[in-house]
Design a protein around this motif. Sequence first.
Motif, short mmCIF file in Angstrom:
data_model
loop_
_atom_site.label_atom_id
_atom_site.label_comp_id
_atom_site.label_asym_id
_atom_site.label_seq_id
_atom_site.Cartn_x
_atom_site.Cartn_y
_atom_site.Cartn_z
N ASP A 105 1.02 -1.22 0.01
CA ASP A 105 -0.07 0.06 0.16
C ASP A 105 1.00 1.19 0.05
O ASP A 105 1.98 1.16 0.36
CB ASP A 105 -0.97 -0.09 1.24
CG ASP A 105 -2.38 -0.53 1.06
OD1 ASP A 105 -2.36 -1.38 0.18
OD2 ASP A 105 -3.10 -0.35 1.82
N ALA A 106 0.21 2.28 -0.53
CA ALA A 106 0.74 3.58 -0.49
C ALA A 106 0.12 4.59 0.44
O ALA A 106 -1.18 4.65 0.05
CB ALA A 106 1.23 4.19 -1.80
N TRP A 107 0.42 5.08 1.44
CA TRP A 107 -0.12 6.10 2.34
C TRP A 107 0.43 7.36 2.30
O TRP A 107 1.63 7.76 2.40
CB TRP A 107 -0.06 5.56 4.02
CG TRP A 107 -0.67 4.23 4.08
CD1 TRP A 107 -1.72 3.54 3.42
CD2 TRP A 107 -0.33 3.44 5.02
NE1 TRP A 107 -1.99 2.18 3.84
CE2 TRP A 107 -1.01 2.23 4.95
CE3 TRP A 107 0.33 3.66 6.19
CZ2 TRP A 107 -0.96 1.14 6.07
CZ3 TRP A 107 0.55 2.68 7.38
CH2 TRP A 107 -0.14 1.41 7.11
N VAL A 108 -0.52 8.42 1.68
CA VAL A 108 -0.17 9.86 1.96
C VAL A 108 -0.51 10.34 3.08
O VAL A 108 -1.83 10.62 3.12
CB VAL A 108 -0.46 10.62 0.78
CG1 VAL A 108 0.12 12.08 0.53
CG2 VAL A 108 0.02 9.62 -0.82
N ARG A 130 1.74 9.25 -8.49
CA ARG A 130 1.06 10.60 -9.30
C ARG A 130 0.31 11.40 -8.90
O ARG A 130 0.65 12.50 -9.28
CB ARG A 130 0.11 9.60 -10.38
CG ARG A 130 0.87 8.91 -11.48
CD ARG A 130 -0.25 8.50 -12.82
NE ARG A 130 -1.06 7.67 -12.11
CZ ARG A 130 -1.03 6.20 -12.01
NH1 ARG A 130 0.09 5.61 -12.51
NH2 ARG A 130 -1.89 5.39 -11.64
N ALA A 131 -0.27 11.07 -7.66
CA ALA A 131 -1.11 12.38 -6.88
C ALA A 131 -0.04 13.04 -6.32
O ALA A 131 -0.46 14.36 -6.11
CB ALA A 131 -1.79 11.66 -5.79
N LEU A 132 1.39 12.67 -6.00
CA LEU A 132 2.21 13.54 -5.63
C LEU A 132 3.13 14.26 -6.63
O LEU A 132 4.02 15.12 -6.19
CB LEU A 132 3.06 12.70 -4.33
CG LEU A 132 2.34 12.38 -3.19
CD1 LEU A 132 3.37 11.13 -2.56
CD2 LEU A 132 2.35 13.64 -2.37
N GLY A 133 3.07 13.87 -7.68
CA GLY A 133 3.92 14.51 -8.75
C GLY A 133 5.25 13.87 -8.75
O GLY A 133 6.18 14.44 -9.27
N ILE A 134 5.40 12.53 -8.20
CA ILE A 134 6.74 11.94 -8.12
C ILE A 134 6.89 10.99 -9.45
O ILE A 134 5.84 10.36 -9.86
CB ILE A 134 6.81 11.27 -7.00
CG1 ILE A 134 6.65 11.90 -5.77
CG2 ILE A 134 8.13 10.24 -7.02
CD1 ILE A 134 6.70 11.19 -4.58
N GLU A 135 7.85 11.12 -10.14
CA GLU A 135 8.20 10.38 -11.39
C GLU A 135 8.26 8.98 -10.80
O GLU A 135 9.18 8.80 -9.78
CB GLU A 135 9.29 10.89 -12.13
CG GLU A 135 8.78 12.30 -12.65
CD GLU A 135 7.71 12.24 -13.64
OE1 GLU A 135 7.70 11.17 -14.36
OE2 GLU A 135 6.74 13.02 -13.83
#
Length: 136
Positions: A105-108, A130-135
């Motif tokens: 999982d990824a938690w922001v 993608r939501a964070l704009g991280i490539e």
Amino acid sequence: MSQENVEIIRGLLARWERGETTTTVEAFDPQVEFTRTGGGSDVLGYTTKSHGIEGLWAALGAWTDEWTDVGVQVEGFTEVGARVLVLARQRGVGRHSGVPMSNLDAWVFSFRGGRIVRWDAYWNPAEARRALGIEE
């Protein structure tokens, strides 16, 4: 920005691991927003969006109630401005199906004034990036 937000999350998760969930309310803004994207949310029927501390606990409880032998192992932290991305391996066994589950999982976590104001949980880490704009 310092690592302060990362340390807040590390402390929160360490206390949860010790079973100290009720002592962590102060980490959250009273109006915290929680969302879960993916992971069968429409099928399992647990809350995918909630508001406030009570809504957060209800959503987390609905998710964990679907599993037995639940475990979480954090695999990494990345600070992105006032947000922290946590990659966490969740494991469990479906309470009704008996099917084992293991998912990264990824938690922001979004912060304001040293408190968590939003927690977005993603079943797919690529969506969080993608939501964070991280490539990738």
